[in-house]
Scaffold this motif. Structure first.
Motif, PDB file in Angstrom:
ATOM      1  N   ILE A 100       0.931  -1.253  -0.208  1.00  0.00           N
ATOM      2  CA  ILE A 100       0.116  -0.001  -0.013  1.00  0.00           C
ATOM      3  C   ILE A 100       0.769   1.382  -0.088  1.00  0.00           C
ATOM      4  CG2 ILE A 100      -1.561   1.227   1.410  1.00  0.00           C
ATOM      5  CD1 ILE A 100      -2.682  -1.326   2.467  1.00  0.00           C
ATOM      6  N   PHE A 101       1.851   1.180   1.058  1.00  0.00           N
ATOM      7  CA  PHE A 101       2.742   2.421   0.811  1.00  0.00           C
ATOM      8  C   PHE A 101       3.610   2.824  -0.324  1.00  0.00           C
ATOM      9  CE2 PHE A 101       6.467   4.842   2.417  1.00  0.00           C
ATOM     10  CZ  PHE A 101       6.075   5.709   3.245  1.00  0.00           C
ATOM     11  N   ALA A 153       0.918   6.397   8.100  1.00  0.00           N
ATOM     12  CA  ALA A 153      -0.180   5.847   9.119  1.00  0.00           C
ATOM     13  C   ALA A 153      -0.998   5.154   8.356  1.00  0.00           C
ATOM     14  CB  ALA A 153      -0.767   7.009   9.738  1.00  0.00           C
ATOM     15  N   LYS A 154      -1.597   5.263   7.238  1.00  0.00           N
ATOM     16  CA  LYS A 154      -2.441   4.643   6.652  1.00  0.00           C
ATOM     17  C   LYS A 154      -1.761   3.177   6.202  1.00  0.00           C
ATOM     18  CE  LYS A 154      -4.564   8.688   4.132  1.00  0.00           C
ATOM     19  NZ  LYS A 154      -4.812   9.626   3.229  1.00  0.00           N
ATOM     20  N   ALA A 155      -0.633   3.170   5.729  1.00  0.00           N
ATOM     21  CA  ALA A 155      -0.164   1.899   5.313  1.00  0.00           C
ATOM     22  C   ALA A 155       0.234   1.096   6.308  1.00  0.00           C
ATOM     23  CB  ALA A 155       1.036   2.252   4.349  1.00  0.00           C
ATOM     24  N   ASN A 159      -6.074  -0.083  10.495  1.00  0.00           N
ATOM     25  CA  ASN A 159      -6.947  -1.126   9.657  1.00  0.00           C
ATOM     26  C   ASN A 159      -7.411  -0.449   8.544  1.00  0.00           C
ATOM     27  OD1 ASN A 159      -9.690  -2.118   8.934  1.00  0.00           O
ATOM     28  ND2 ASN A 159      -9.267  -3.576  10.727  1.00  0.00           N
ATOM     29  N   GLN A 160      -7.561  -1.098   7.187  1.00  0.00           N
ATOM     30  CA  GLN A 160      -7.723  -0.758   5.939  1.00  0.00           C
ATOM     31  C   GLN A 160      -9.190  -0.287   6.122  1.00  0.00           C
ATOM     32  OE1 GLN A 160      -7.495  -3.637   3.042  1.00  0.00           O
ATOM     33  NE2 GLN A 160      -8.270  -2.465   1.485  1.00  0.00           N
ATOM     34  N   ASP A 161     -10.172  -0.761   6.830  1.00  0.00           N
ATOM     35  CA  ASP A 161     -11.569  -0.043   6.677  1.00  0.00           C
ATOM     36  C   ASP A 161     -11.328   1.361   7.249  1.00  0.00           C
ATOM     37  OD1 ASP A 161     -12.669  -2.594   5.979  1.00  0.00           O
ATOM     38  OD2 ASP A 161     -13.333  -2.960   8.224  1.00  0.00           O
ATOM     39  N   TYR A 162     -10.617   1.670   8.241  1.00  0.00           N
ATOM     40  CA  TYR A 162     -10.291   3.088   8.602  1.00  0.00           C
ATOM     41  C   TYR A 162      -9.998   4.189   7.511  1.00  0.00           C
ATOM     42  CZ  TYR A 162     -10.361   0.639  13.298  1.00  0.00           C
ATOM     43  OH  TYR A 162     -10.365  -0.254  14.224  1.00  0.00           O
ATOM     44  N   TYR A 163      -8.723   3.827   6.910  1.00  0.00           N
ATOM     45  CA  TYR A 163      -8.368   4.693   5.757  1.00  0.00           C
ATOM     46  C   TYR A 163      -9.188   4.530   4.637  1.00  0.00           C
ATOM     47  CZ  TYR A 163      -5.449   0.921   3.658  1.00  0.00           C
ATOM     48  OH  TYR A 163      -5.051  -0.406   2.921  1.00  0.00           O
ATOM     49  N   ASN A 164      -9.686   3.531   4.368  1.00  0.00           N
ATOM     50  CA  ASN A 164     -10.837   3.574   3.226  1.00  0.00           C
ATOM     51  C   ASN A 164     -11.790   4.515   3.591  1.00  0.00           C
ATOM     52  OD1 ASN A 164      -9.488   1.828   1.620  1.00  0.00           O
ATOM     53  ND2 ASN A 164     -10.701  -0.009   2.424  1.00  0.00           N
ATOM     54  N   ALA A 165     -12.416   4.672   4.654  1.00  0.00           N
ATOM     55  CA  ALA A 165     -13.742   5.341   5.160  1.00  0.00           C
ATOM     56  C   ALA A 165     -12.951   6.865   5.102  1.00  0.00           C
ATOM     57  CB  ALA A 165     -14.007   5.085   6.463  1.00  0.00           C
ATOM     58  N   HIS A 166     -11.827   7.082   5.799  1.00  0.00           N
ATOM     59  CA  HIS A 166     -11.082   8.375   5.648  1.00  0.00           C
ATOM     60  C   HIS A 166     -11.028   8.973   4.198  1.00  0.00           C
ATOM     61  CE1 HIS A 166      -8.485  11.658   6.993  1.00  0.00           C
ATOM     62  NE2 HIS A 166      -7.711  11.570   5.947  1.00  0.00           N
TER      63      HIS A 166
END
Length: 772
Positions: A100-101, A153-155, A159-166
């Motif tokens: 991801i990063f 922080a996102k990578a 949790n993937q759900d958090y950064y997807n929602a953000h």
């Protein structure tokens, strides 16, 4: 022979068995099994080590990935199934994070390219925080680091759900760039505690202050030092109470010096009684004294008159020094820098309730220094001054500090500050204990409020506490999705189901971030925790988990755009319809109840904050506009309305605006603010200004501010309302020499319009100006 390790980036390094042992131990520690011990860890480690040594006899290098394969195989061979599953799962997540990063590198490298190639005036991102100069080297360094830190922080830490929602604009994780550092948001600094023994900023110990100049100097240093340990602001809960002892110290020093001077002239210093009188001054507990108490030392009436003369002079000099101290404090906080020199500290001070002569002297002189402005008459940006209004202390004409309340309103009519907080609002008054100023409600300049404490209900105080982190929910998108625009009728059941699911997601995200914060150590926050600034941090050991201290902070759910949400749901916002107002209160009450339920379940201080829209005012609407297009009254402006406010462009009238917004203050226990926007020169109508403040109290506003134009001609220094021509010197405004036009955007006054991002400029432009 030496074992050479091949790292993931193809760099070579010497074999370090300790790292492998630690990795294996972490795998065992990650599962709940009390029967595992050091023998189990060593058993796996020794077998892995034996295989590595065998391989190194035939291979030049051993890769990191191969070693991790060996660990997994050995865990399976020795039947540690649960440890294997945990180890393999963590390894997979780390590999996904790296992918991801890497995949995001192009995105944030392009963002950095914009920061580097464009001036602040042309790049909105460089004006996201108006208190950071986006063109300065340190300002750019802060933004470079922020851009990379967010993606890291996102990578790696979310949790993937958090950064997807953000990323999709369902939620906004505030101060995401500080997540890896584990910083908390803000703190209400107990200066009394710091001053008692003195403190260290990491480069030597500062002795307890002994005069008012030292008190204000160390207060500014404390704010600056604490700012470097947090990503939010710093608030002083009881500035007048904290500074009052410094006034008394200064008075005693001046009183003794005047007596010494006057009796030296009379050649009487050898008189034993006069020396006893000098010693008596040290026992005084107030600058207000009965001069005849000195008769026990001085029987000569002429000597008493000399002492009286010395007393009057000492009071006048103390008052002058106190003014100078307040002036220096304001100048310091508008010039000293934090965060590697990128910005002045976000600072707030609360005051107004100390009725002692010393406390009153502090309040009066602070207000006078604020009224005078900075060196060329500029309006100070910091600290945000907040006058605490309390019936029986300063609210009624017969109250001791009513004159200071009047002065506060006079200064605010000129300088935009102080703002006003109301201790007697029911949800603030319930915590108030007479004689304990640490139970008087305190606000951060931005609006944050931290009061109740489920972890320590016997000691619910404002001192040493603050917000840990907060995340905002995009209510408007839910309104569009479930409202009358996309359905035959409003689907409130679907709205609340998804809002509940989002709150559950945010709750988990706040808890995950809390764990990152708690797993730091005192060494990461040498002032905030090392000097005992945060409640219960003074007993922490260097290796301790921080939960016992940080549990006193708050974890907040935020929201923005209630007005647009209501428009989408039922076609009218709460300023247009009482039915919409009822629905708006139901929505916010739903969120508050959820927060309260989480507080009970987790025994942590979950709260609901009316989000400061400083960095979020245009982000949600930009994303939603790209999804849903231009929806009149909803996505057709550059911003969503601040929290629960009646839209700035809707003329509801002053009293209606206060009546409509006040009930939301009671629900948003994590923080709130209501503004009234006035037109005209408020200096010319102090009675009307006071009437607005009185209306705020009438409707149980918790924290309120009155906005009005503050213009200044930098040539002659005139401050007031300026159109195209300066009323004082007659100068005509030109593009080369414009007038300064200071405006407030959120709780923090952030200066002239050229420092605001595009969304904040648009919001300021649209505001209805109420006529006094």
């Amino acid at each position: 022979m030496d074992i050479i390790i091949l790292k993931r980036d193809n760099q070579k390094d010497k074999f370090n068995g300790t790292k492998i042992a630690i990795a294996i131990k972490k795998g065992f520690d990650s599962v709940e099994n009390d029967h595992y011990n050091e023998d189990d860890v060593n058993g796996v480690y020794n077998q892995v080590l034996k295989q590595i040594k065998t391989l190194s006899e035939t291979e030049k290098f051993v890769s990191i990935e191969f070693i991790q394969d060996l660990i997994e195989k050995e865990l399976l061979r020795q039947n540690y199934i649960d440890v294997y599953e945990s180890f393999a799962s963590y390894r997979a997540r780390r590999n996904d994070s790296r992918k991801i990063f890497i995949s995001k590198q192009h995105k944030f490298l392009k963002a950095i390219e914009k920061l580097n190639q464009k001036e602040a005036i042309d790049e909105d991102a460089k004006r996201e925080n108006a208190n950071v100069d986006g063109n300065s080297p340190m300002g750019m360094m802060l933004q470079f680091g922020s851009t990379v830190s967010k993606e890291f922080a996102k990578a790696y830490q979310m949790n993937q759900d958090y950064y997807n929602a953000h990323d999709s604009g369902q939620i906004h994780i505030h101060d995401l760039d500080f997540l890896p550092m584990g910083t908390t948001t803000c703190n209400q600094i107990n200066l009394e505690k710091l001053f008692k023994e003195g403190f260290s900023t990491g480069h030597g110990h500062l002795r307890p202050p002994k005069d008012i100049m030292s008190y204000t100097a160390l207060a500014a240093i404390a704010i600056q030092s604490n700012q470097n340990d947090q990503h939010g602001g710093q608030s002083i809960p009881a500035f007048d109470h904290y500074m009052a002892p410094g006034v008394l110290y200064t008075f005693k020093k001046q009183f003794k010096q005047r007596i010494y001077d006057y009796f030296e002239i009379q050649d009487k210093l050898d008189d034993i009684k006069i020396n006893e009188a000098l010693k008596h001054i040290d026992s005084l507990d107030s600058i207000t004294i009965d001069i005849y108490e000195f008769e026990q030392f001085l029987s000569d009436k002429q000597d008493i008159k000399t002492v009286d003369k010395a007393y009057d002079k000492a009071v006048r000099v103390t008052n002058r020094i106190t003014y100078q101290a307040m002036e220096a404090f304001i100048h310091n906080l508008n010039t000293m820098h934090s965060r590697a020199g990128a910005q002045v500290p976000f600072s707030s001070i609360n005051f107004g309730t100390d009725i002692s002569p010393e406390g009153r002297m502090v309040i009066e002189n602070y207000l006078k220094a604020l009224d005078s402005g900075l060196g060329k008459g500029e309006t100070p940006i910091f600290p945000i001054a907040i006058f605490k209004v309390k019936e029986g202390i300063n609210y009624f004409p017969e109250d001791m500090n009513y004159d200071l309340f009047k002065l506060a309103m006079k200064v605010s009519a000129k300088r935009l500050f102080p703002n006003f907080s109301f201790i007697d609002a029911p949800y603030n008054k319930e915590y108030y204990q007479e004689g304990r100023y640490e139970t008087e409600i305190t606000y951060m300049g931005c609006r944050t409020r931290v009061m109740s404490d489920i972890t320590d209900p016997e000691d619910e105080v404002v001192t040493g506490r603050g917000n840990l982190s907060f995340t905002s929910i995009n209510l408007v998108r839910l309104g569009i999705k479930y409202g009358i625009l996309n359905n035959e009728e409003t689907d409130m059941e679907g709205f609340y189901d998804e809002l509940g699911a989002l709150m559950e997601l945010v709750k988990d995200q706040l808890l995950d971030r809390y764990e990152i914060q708690c797993n730091k150590t005192i060494g990461n926050f040498k002032f905030l925790l090392g000097q005992g600034v945060w409640k219960n941090s003074e007993n922490l050991k260097p290796s301790d988990n921080l939960h016992e201290a940080l549990k006193h902070g708050s974890l907040a759910f935020g929201f923005i755009g209630l007005a647009e949400t209501l428009k989408a749901l039922v076609g009218e916002h709460h300023g247009e319809s009482e039915a919409s107002q009822k629905l708006g209160l139901e929505i916010v009450e739903f969120m508050r109840q959820k927060a309260d339920e989480y507080s009970e379940e987790y025994q942590l201080n979950f709260s609901l904050i009316a989000t400061p829209a400083e960095g979020l005012s245009g982000r949600f609407v930009g994303i939603d506009h790209s999804i849903f297009g231009n929806i009149p009254g909803i996505t057709d402006r550059d911003y969503y309305t601040n929290s629960f406010h009646v839209p700035v462009y809707y003329d509801s009238g002053i009293e209606d605006k206060l009546r409509l917004e006040a009930p939301y203050h009671a629900l948003t226990n994590g923080g709130h603010i209501t503004y009234v926007e006035l037109d005209g020169d408020t200096n010319q109508n102090p009675d009307a200004f006071e009437e607005v403040v009185q209306l705020m109290r009438k409707y149980n506003i918790g924290y309120g501010a009155i906005n009005h134009p503050v213009d200044r001609d930098p040539e002659c220094g005139y401050t007031g309302i300026i159109n195209d021509e300066c009323p004082q010197c007659g100068r005509i405004e030109t593009s080369a020499q414009p007038f300064e036009r200071i405006r407030r955007i959120t709780g923090y006054l952030v200066g002239t319009l050229d420092r605001f991002n595009d969304a904040k400029r648009a919001e300021e432009h649209d505001r209805v100006k109420h006529t006094l």
